[in-house]
Design a protein around this motif. Sequence first.
Motif, short mmCIF file in Angstrom:
data_model
loop_
_atom_site.label_atom_id
_atom_site.label_comp_id
_atom_site.label_asym_id
_atom_site.label_seq_id
_atom_site.Cartn_x
_atom_site.Cartn_y
_atom_site.Cartn_z
N ALA A 1 -11.74 52.13 32.68
CA ALA A 1 -12.93 52.51 31.93
C ALA A 1 -13.70 51.30 31.41
O ALA A 1 -14.73 51.45 30.79
CB ALA A 1 -12.54 53.40 30.76
N ARG A 2 -13.23 50.10 31.68
CA ARG A 2 -13.89 48.89 31.17
C ARG A 2 -14.97 48.41 32.13
O ARG A 2 -14.77 48.35 33.33
CB ARG A 2 -12.89 47.76 31.01
CG ARG A 2 -11.81 48.03 30.02
CD ARG A 2 -10.93 46.83 29.85
NE ARG A 2 -10.39 46.38 31.13
CZ ARG A 2 -9.69 45.27 31.30
NH1 ARG A 2 -9.45 44.50 30.27
NH2 ARG A 2 -9.22 44.93 32.47
N GLU A 3 -16.11 48.06 31.57
CA GLU A 3 -17.20 47.45 32.33
C GLU A 3 -17.29 45.98 31.92
O GLU A 3 -17.64 45.68 30.77
CB GLU A 3 -18.53 48.15 32.03
CG GLU A 3 -19.71 47.50 32.66
CD GLU A 3 -21.02 48.07 32.13
OE1 GLU A 3 -22.05 47.38 32.30
OE2 GLU A 3 -21.04 49.16 31.54
N PRO A 4 -16.96 45.04 32.81
CA PRO A 4 -17.01 43.63 32.43
C PRO A 4 -18.43 43.21 32.06
O PRO A 4 -19.40 43.54 32.73
CB PRO A 4 -16.56 42.89 33.70
CG PRO A 4 -15.88 43.92 34.53
CD PRO A 4 -16.51 45.24 34.18
N TRP B 1 -15.31 39.82 27.55
CA TRP B 1 -16.00 40.90 26.87
C TRP B 1 -16.16 42.07 27.83
O TRP B 1 -16.47 41.88 29.01
CB TRP B 1 -17.40 40.47 26.45
CG TRP B 1 -17.45 39.58 25.27
CD1 TRP B 1 -17.77 39.94 24.00
CD2 TRP B 1 -17.25 38.17 25.22
NE1 TRP B 1 -17.75 38.85 23.18
CE2 TRP B 1 -17.44 37.75 23.90
CE3 TRP B 1 -16.90 37.20 26.19
CZ2 TRP B 1 -17.30 36.43 23.50
CZ3 TRP B 1 -16.77 35.89 25.78
CH2 TRP B 1 -16.97 35.51 24.46
N TYR B 2 -15.97 43.27 27.31
CA TYR B 2 -16.11 44.49 28.11
C TYR B 2 -16.85 45.54 27.31
O TYR B 2 -16.75 45.60 26.08
CB TYR B 2 -14.73 45.07 28.47
CG TYR B 2 -13.87 44.16 29.28
CD1 TYR B 2 -13.94 44.14 30.66
CD2 TYR B 2 -12.96 43.31 28.65
CE1 TYR B 2 -13.14 43.30 31.40
CE2 TYR B 2 -12.16 42.46 29.39
CZ TYR B 2 -12.24 42.46 30.76
OH TYR B 2 -11.44 41.62 31.48
N ARG B 3 -17.52 46.40 28.04
CA ARG B 3 -18.03 47.63 27.45
C ARG B 3 -17.06 48.73 27.84
O ARG B 3 -16.69 48.85 29.01
CB ARG B 3 -19.43 47.95 27.99
CG ARG B 3 -20.00 49.19 27.37
CD ARG B 3 -21.41 49.44 27.83
NE ARG B 3 -21.90 50.64 27.19
CZ ARG B 3 -23.16 50.96 27.09
NH1 ARG B 3 -24.09 50.16 27.59
NH2 ARG B 3 -23.53 52.07 26.48
N ALA B 4 -16.63 49.51 26.87
CA ALA B 4 -15.73 50.63 27.11
C ALA B 4 -16.39 51.85 26.48
O ALA B 4 -16.22 52.12 25.29
CB ALA B 4 -14.36 50.36 26.50
N LEU C 1 -17.28 47.98 22.19
CA LEU C 1 -17.19 46.61 22.68
C LEU C 1 -15.74 46.18 22.56
O LEU C 1 -15.13 46.32 21.49
CB LEU C 1 -18.07 45.67 21.85
CG LEU C 1 -17.97 44.19 22.20
CD1 LEU C 1 -18.52 43.92 23.60
CD2 LEU C 1 -18.71 43.35 21.16
N ARG C 2 -15.19 45.69 23.65
CA ARG C 2 -13.81 45.22 23.69
C ARG C 2 -13.84 43.72 23.94
O ARG C 2 -14.51 43.25 24.85
CB ARG C 2 -13.08 45.93 24.83
CG ARG C 2 -11.68 45.46 25.06
CD ARG C 2 -11.06 46.32 26.15
NE ARG C 2 -9.81 45.79 26.61
CZ ARG C 2 -8.88 46.53 27.18
NH1 ARG C 2 -9.07 47.84 27.35
NH2 ARG C 2 -7.76 45.98 27.59
N VAL C 3 -13.14 42.97 23.12
CA VAL C 3 -13.06 41.52 23.24
C VAL C 3 -11.59 41.15 23.40
O VAL C 3 -10.76 41.57 22.60
CB VAL C 3 -13.66 40.81 22.01
CG1 VAL C 3 -13.55 39.29 22.15
CG2 VAL C 3 -15.12 41.22 21.80
N GLU C 4 -11.30 40.37 24.44
CA GLU C 4 -9.93 39.92 24.70
C GLU C 4 -9.89 38.40 24.66
O GLU C 4 -10.78 37.74 25.19
CB GLU C 4 -9.47 40.36 26.09
CG GLU C 4 -9.41 41.85 26.28
CD GLU C 4 -8.94 42.25 27.68
OE1 GLU C 4 -8.73 41.36 28.54
OE2 GLU C 4 -8.80 43.45 27.91
N VAL C 5 -8.84 37.86 24.06
CA VAL C 5 -8.61 36.42 24.04
C VAL C 5 -7.22 36.18 24.63
O VAL C 5 -6.23 36.72 24.13
CB VAL C 5 -8.73 35.84 22.62
CG1 VAL C 5 -8.46 34.34 22.63
CG2 VAL C 5 -10.12 36.13 22.04
N HIS C 6 -7.18 35.37 25.70
CA HIS C 6 -5.95 35.09 26.43
C HIS C 6 -5.53 33.64 26.21
O HIS C 6 -6.38 32.75 26.24
CB HIS C 6 -6.16 35.30 27.93
CG HIS C 6 -6.63 36.67 28.29
ND1 HIS C 6 -5.78 37.64 28.75
CD2 HIS C 6 -7.87 37.23 28.26
CE1 HIS C 6 -6.47 38.75 29.00
NE2 HIS C 6 -7.74 38.52 28.71
#
Length: 142
Positions: free
Chosen positions: A10-13, A76-79, A83-88
């Motif tokens: 469901a994530r849109e990059p 960053w993704y749109r779900a 807004l979804r933010v991931e830090v790796h």
Amino acid sequence: MTDLPDDEAAREPLGRLVLCPVHESVPRARRWFRTFTAQHELARSIDDCLLLMSELVTNAIVYGESDGLWRVRVEWYRAGAALRVEVHNPGFPARVRLRRPTAGEAHGRGLLMVNELADEWWSGPSPYGGTVVAFLMHKMFA
């Protein structure tokens, strides 16, 4: 904190940034995020997102570990409307923990802020190896 969501499809990059693990990368990530948000009509202020992303990038730089050259990845993704933010980073997922520092401690409040301001957050193994810490802000997109 929640478990890592299983809605990966469901994530849109929307964007990503690869940073050197140096403190100068934190303001760079903030500038990049502001540029990113200028392209979208967001329904909520980005100030909380900037703060949380800055805290997670700082944590990734401070606590990431690797024997070789490594980078911090911010994605960053749109779900849906969120807004979804991931830090790796190359650190160990089991070391991510929410602390409750005493008033006299100068550090240790980053994840506490994430816990208080984000609508959801989680951590776990990164698909790149190491750790991902992510947060979700609901109703960011109209």
